[in-house]
Motif scaffolding. Structure first.
Motif, mmCIF file in Angstrom:
data_model
loop_
_atom_site.group_PDB
_atom_site.id
_atom_site.type_symbol
_atom_site.label_atom_id
_atom_site.label_comp_id
_atom_site.label_asym_id
_atom_site.label_seq_id
_atom_site.Cartn_x
_atom_site.Cartn_y
_atom_site.Cartn_z
ATOM 1 N N GLY A 97 131.064 54.302 -66.091
ATOM 2 C CA GLY A 97 131.834 55.405 -66.652
ATOM 3 C C GLY A 97 132.130 56.544 -65.698
ATOM 4 O O GLY A 97 131.401 56.801 -64.741
ATOM 5 N N GLU A 98 133.227 57.224 -65.986
ATOM 6 C CA GLU A 98 133.703 58.317 -65.139
ATOM 7 C C GLU A 98 132.765 59.516 -65.158
ATOM 8 O O GLU A 98 132.520 60.146 -64.124
ATOM 9 N N LYS A 99 132.223 59.848 -66.331
ATOM 10 C CA LYS A 99 131.350 61.009 -66.440
ATOM 11 C C LYS A 99 130.027 60.771 -65.720
ATOM 12 O O LYS A 99 129.446 61.697 -65.149
ATOM 13 N N TYR A 118 133.593 49.708 -69.431
ATOM 14 C CA TYR A 118 132.381 50.523 -69.507
ATOM 15 C C TYR A 118 131.396 50.033 -70.574
ATOM 16 O O TYR A 118 131.069 50.751 -71.517
ATOM 17 N N THR A 193 129.168 58.425 -80.876
ATOM 18 C CA THR A 193 129.234 58.084 -79.455
ATOM 19 C C THR A 193 128.050 57.255 -78.993
ATOM 20 O O THR A 193 127.926 56.959 -77.809
ATOM 21 N N ARG A 243 139.274 51.672 -74.044
ATOM 22 C CA ARG A 243 138.535 52.275 -72.944
ATOM 23 C C ARG A 243 137.541 53.251 -73.560
ATOM 24 O O ARG A 243 137.918 54.109 -74.346
ATOM 25 N N THR A 245 135.989 56.079 -73.653
ATOM 26 C CA THR A 245 135.901 57.479 -73.258
ATOM 27 C C THR A 245 136.198 58.365 -74.467
ATOM 28 O O THR A 245 136.862 57.932 -75.422
#
Length: 266
Positions: A97-99, A118, A193, A243, A245
């Motif tokens: 993941g980006e975060k 992800y 989440t 995705r 996110t």
């Protein structure tokens, strides 16, 4: 309020941990929605019984894996407590993941591998395909995280250690607030989440007999693992982004309500 925005006037429940919930709330506001933050989970350091072993072996690992920004935060908190650093070491790093990547970079760590999708399974599959001779691996994780990655590695006789660096717990004094929000029946959707947020939510629903109050509430899950947890509790999930996110989750929720409106107008 701009009535042209897709979530205009809709009240959305955000169940994520308080510090991380602001990001979701901001996206909801951008779409015209009204976020209600009721953090059903929080995090704190965990004392793994093998912690001293992992710390002693730290520089012997070829790869260190992170699957969440919490895994990054508590990992480096542990290192700071023991006056250890891995910045500049030959160890390579992988992230889901980006975060998670951003959290690693904030600690001066270069990310060497990020999967296209992800999820734990996709991460393990893509990584093993790219690095079949990866060497020794250490995974920083939470106490409730699944063993998907370690199982994938173990089945292929690839060495991996799982260091539980943090634990999830349910904050006090949120039950009354959530019960009131559900009883008022103003909410349009609830966002999850993680499986932990689903469990915390359903515990309060079950303990307070609030099943009827959920009628007409759209259920939004950030990914398939969270959706699976929701389905186990008998929830019907309307939105899961391709995705995984926050931005994609809220965008898909907005599109869901746009579709509902268009169907009613036909």
């Amino acid at each position: 309020m701009d009535s042209s925005l897709p979530l205009s006037g809709r009240e959305i429940l955000v169940t994520r941990e308080e510090k991380a919930a602001k990001g979701i709330a901001d996206v909801i506001k951008q779409y015209g929605g009204i976020p209600h933050i009721v953090p059903l989970i929080s995090f704190r350091p965990y004392e793994d019984e093998k912690e001293s072993t992992y710390l002693e072996k730290l520089k012997s690992y070829d790869w260190i894996f992170f699957t969440s920004k919490n895994g990054v935060h508590f990992f480096f908190q542990k290192l700071k407590e023991h006056n250890l650093s891995i910045v500049g070491s030959p160890t390579k790093f992988a992230a889901v993941g980006e975060k998670t990547c951003r959290a690693m970079k904030s600690h001066g760590i270069q990310v060497d591998f990020v999967p296209k999708l992800y999820s734990g399974f996709d991460f393990a599959k893509e990584f093993v395909h790219s690095f079949p001779q990866a060497g020794r691996v250490l995974l920083s994780k939470g106490n409730l995280a699944k063993d998907t990655i370690s199982s994938y590695f173990t089945e292929r006789s690839m060495p991996i250690d799982e260091w539980i660096t943090y634990e999830t717990f349910f904050p006090d004094a949120i039950e009354k607030r959530l019960s009131s929000l559900l009883q008022e029946k103003k909410l349009s959707a609830v966002t999850f989440t993680s499986p932990s947020t689903v469990r915390g939510f359903m515990k309060i629903v079950n303990d307070n007999g609030l099943h009827e109050a959920m009628n007409g509430l759209a259920v939004v899950c950030i990914g398939p693992v969270t959706r699976e947890a929701a389905c186990r509790y008998g929830l019907t999930v309307q939105v899961v982004p391709e995705r995984y996110t926050v931005e994609d989750m809220i965008d898909d929720l907005a599109n869901y309500f746009i579709s509902l409106k268009e169907n009613r107008e036909e």
